[in-house]
Every structure is written in C-alpha cells, then in structure tokens.
Design an enzyme around this catalytic site. Sequence first.
Site, PDB file in Angstrom:
ATOM      1  N   HIS A  17       0.873  -1.187   0.000  1.00 42.54           N
ATOM      2  CA  HIS A  17       0.000   0.000   0.000  1.00 42.54           C
ATOM      3  C   HIS A  17       0.902   1.226   0.000  1.00 42.54           C
ATOM      4  O   HIS A  17       1.234   1.785   1.041  1.00 42.54           O
ATOM      5  CB  HIS A  17      -0.910  -0.029   1.233  1.00 42.54           C
ATOM      6  CG  HIS A  17      -1.966   1.041   1.249  1.00 42.54           C
ATOM      7  ND1 HIS A  17      -3.211   0.859   1.802  1.00 42.54           N
ATOM      8  CD2 HIS A  17      -1.973   2.315   0.779  1.00 42.54           C
ATOM      9  CE1 HIS A  17      -3.924   1.970   1.684  1.00 42.54           C
ATOM     10  NE2 HIS A  17      -3.173   2.874   1.069  1.00 42.54           N
ATOM     11  N   HIS A  19       1.458   4.772  -2.438  1.00 42.66           N
ATOM     12  CA  HIS A  19       1.113   5.644  -3.568  1.00 42.66           C
ATOM     13  C   HIS A  19       2.396   6.309  -4.046  1.00 42.66           C
ATOM     14  O   HIS A  19       3.030   7.040  -3.278  1.00 42.66           O
ATOM     15  CB  HIS A  19       0.109   6.709  -3.136  1.00 42.66           C
ATOM     16  CG  HIS A  19      -1.189   6.130  -2.653  1.00 42.66           C
ATOM     17  ND1 HIS A  19      -2.253   5.890  -3.496  1.00 42.66           N
ATOM     18  CD2 HIS A  19      -1.583   5.722  -1.412  1.00 42.66           C
ATOM     19  CE1 HIS A  19      -3.250   5.364  -2.795  1.00 42.66           C
ATOM     20  NE2 HIS A  19      -2.867   5.252  -1.528  1.00 42.66           N
ATOM     21  N   HIS A 197      -9.500   0.933  -1.611  1.00 43.55           N
ATOM     22  CA  HIS A 197      -9.480   1.574  -0.299  1.00 43.55           C
ATOM     23  C   HIS A 197     -10.891   1.525   0.279  1.00 43.55           C
ATOM     24  O   HIS A 197     -11.857   1.903  -0.395  1.00 43.55           O
ATOM     25  CB  HIS A 197      -9.069   3.043  -0.429  1.00 43.55           C
ATOM     26  CG  HIS A 197      -7.615   3.265  -0.709  1.00 43.55           C
ATOM     27  ND1 HIS A 197      -6.920   2.566  -1.664  1.00 43.55           N
ATOM     28  CD2 HIS A 197      -6.722   4.130  -0.142  1.00 43.55           C
ATOM     29  CE1 HIS A 197      -5.654   2.997  -1.678  1.00 43.55           C
ATOM     30  NE2 HIS A 197      -5.514   3.942  -0.765  1.00 43.55           N
ATOM     31  N   GLU A 200     -11.394   3.391   5.880  1.00 43.55           N
ATOM     32  CA  GLU A 200     -10.405   4.303   6.471  1.00 43.55           C
ATOM     33  C   GLU A 200     -11.193   5.418   7.156  1.00 43.55           C
ATOM     34  O   GLU A 200     -11.235   5.520   8.367  1.00 43.55           O
ATOM     35  CB  GLU A 200      -9.477   4.865   5.390  1.00 43.55           C
ATOM     36  CG  GLU A 200      -8.468   5.882   5.904  1.00 43.55           C
ATOM     37  CD  GLU A 200      -7.708   6.603   4.786  1.00 43.55           C
ATOM     38  OE1 GLU A 200      -6.690   7.224   5.111  1.00 43.55           O
ATOM     39  OE2 GLU A 200      -8.138   6.567   3.609  1.00 43.55           O
TER      40      GLU A 200
END
Length: 331
Positions: A17, A19, A197, A200
């Site tokens: 994970h 970016h 995702h 969160e």
Amino acid sequence: MPTLKELIAKLPKAELHLHIEGSLEPELMFELAQKNRIPLPYKSVEEVRKAYSFTSLQSFLDIYYAGAKVLLTESDFFDLAWAYLLRCKAQNICHTEIFFDPQTHTSRGVSFETVIEGITKALEKGEKELGISSFLIMCFLRHLSESEGFEILKSSLPFREKILGVGLDSSEVGHPPSKFERLFLECRKAGYKIVAHAGEEGDSSYIWEAIHKLQVERIDHGIRCEEDENLVEWLIQKQTPLTVCPLSNVKLQAVKNLSEHNILRLLRKGVLVTVNSDDPAYFGGYLNENYEALSEHLNASKEELKALAINSFKASFLSEEKKMDWIKQII
C-alpha cells in the site's frame, strides 16, 4: 541479541500500500518545480514540511495534488519511482506493489504513456540492479465520476502487460465502492487484479461494498472492520488481506494515536493484516518506521513483527512459490 529495531531492518518485507505520488519528498518536489518552471506556494523545503500538518484526508489530498503538479515528463516519473526504490533497498523491502493515479496527471495534460513509461522503466531497473520485484496497480480517483474511470480504463489497455491490477482511492466518504460497480466489472473482464481503499474514513459498510460489489481480492486500510463482528469473522474465514497504514491513520486522524491502533488486535484475532507506509513523504515515515512505531507504541513482540512481515508476502500477488521463498527466510 539484536534489538527490535535491528530485527525490523533485517526482516525481508513486502510493501502493498504505497502511492508513488505520495513518496514525493520536498527536495525532489523543489528540484522538479525548478526544472519544469512550476511555481510552488512555498519558499523552501522547510516551508513544505511545515505545510504537511493535515487534520483530515481532504486537507492532505489538497497538498498532495498540488505537489503532483511538478511531475511532467517521463524522466520526472522515473526519478520519483527510482527514489522510492532506493528507499526500499535501504529498508530491505524485497517486493513492492505500487499504486499510481493516472487521473491526477492526465487531467493536467500529461499523457498516460508518459506516466506509465517513466514508472515502469524505474521498476525494471529496480529489479535488475537492486533485486526488488514489483507490480503496478492503477487507482481510480473516487471523487471523480465512473464515466471518467471508464476513460482511464480504456487508456490503460494498450499498457495492459505493465499493470497488474486496479484500485480505488482519494476522498472516501460520500463515494462508496458501489459508485464504481460497473467499472470494476469491466476491469475484472480485462483480467486486472482488484483492490480498493475502504474503511479508512468510511464505515464498515464501505468494506462490505468493496467485497460484494467490486469483488476485491484485498482491502486497503480496512481498520473500521471492527464496527461489524460479522465482517471481522468473514475476513478471518476468507483470509482477505487488509493493507494497514499505521502512521498514515494517525496523521489523518482516522485513529487518535498509535496506542489506540487496532492492527495488533486484528492480527491476534487472525485477520491477515499487513503494515504499509501509504504516502511516506507526507506522513513522516517509510515502511520500517511504521514497524518501529508498532514496537514502540503497541509493544509489538518479535514474533508479531515477524508475523506481519510474513503476512506482507502472503497478501501479495506474487506466485505461491515466490511467497514461500521469502517466508522461509523470515521463519
């Protein structure tokens, strides 16, 4: 007897994970801004670092998208990815599955080809020179429309062999996975691996939607699963992985402080949780710093740290044979 910090440094690890745009350090941001003559609203690297004081996902995303404006050429994307791979080498990250956000760049007039070629050339060099294996996962921005997602999917198909999977990121609340159900059906038909995702900032219903509507193979974040005991049981039974990002969760206030984080509780229950850095340039720590934070604030034991490293390979999209090769080195 090695310290836990030394153990973390030596453990082979996978990162699932990350970016790539979120690994843009202020120094490189400034360098590329000067090269490309892009004005920045900051006078120094220190000013940028001070601006990294977010209180929510949205306030982070605002500066994240502003920073990405300095990325214009293939060599910019190469430099960005290469800098991250050098961090991987330093932290004994042996395999990484990297997110990239093409819509962040195509909306600025940067071609899909420029983005993908720059990143993949760095990844190829990383495998050859650093021994780091990697996969690319293309993320759709959930605050944009599904039809815009279809456009990017179409743009990706000529580069299909360079992209392993697709994901869903950006502002979560108000943009549930079901908004992209048709798009992800087409992605599955194209043979892409599916992640998203969820859970969160969005509640546990977002996780269920990602599972049932998008048919994800992995949940990114997922920390709000504990709101629903049936969901936790499902995750344990199916061993659907969660790619958890502890320092990110605290920085964006999804969790008030690390001592309250549920990652070890989930691990002890049998959920397949992994540790990741998310957007490390913005959140004050790469992968090893996230492991160290669990040791410091949650008293993670040597065996728990090793279990998390093992999980990182189990949850990856590597072949079963390659997973076992790495896991044997940890056991």
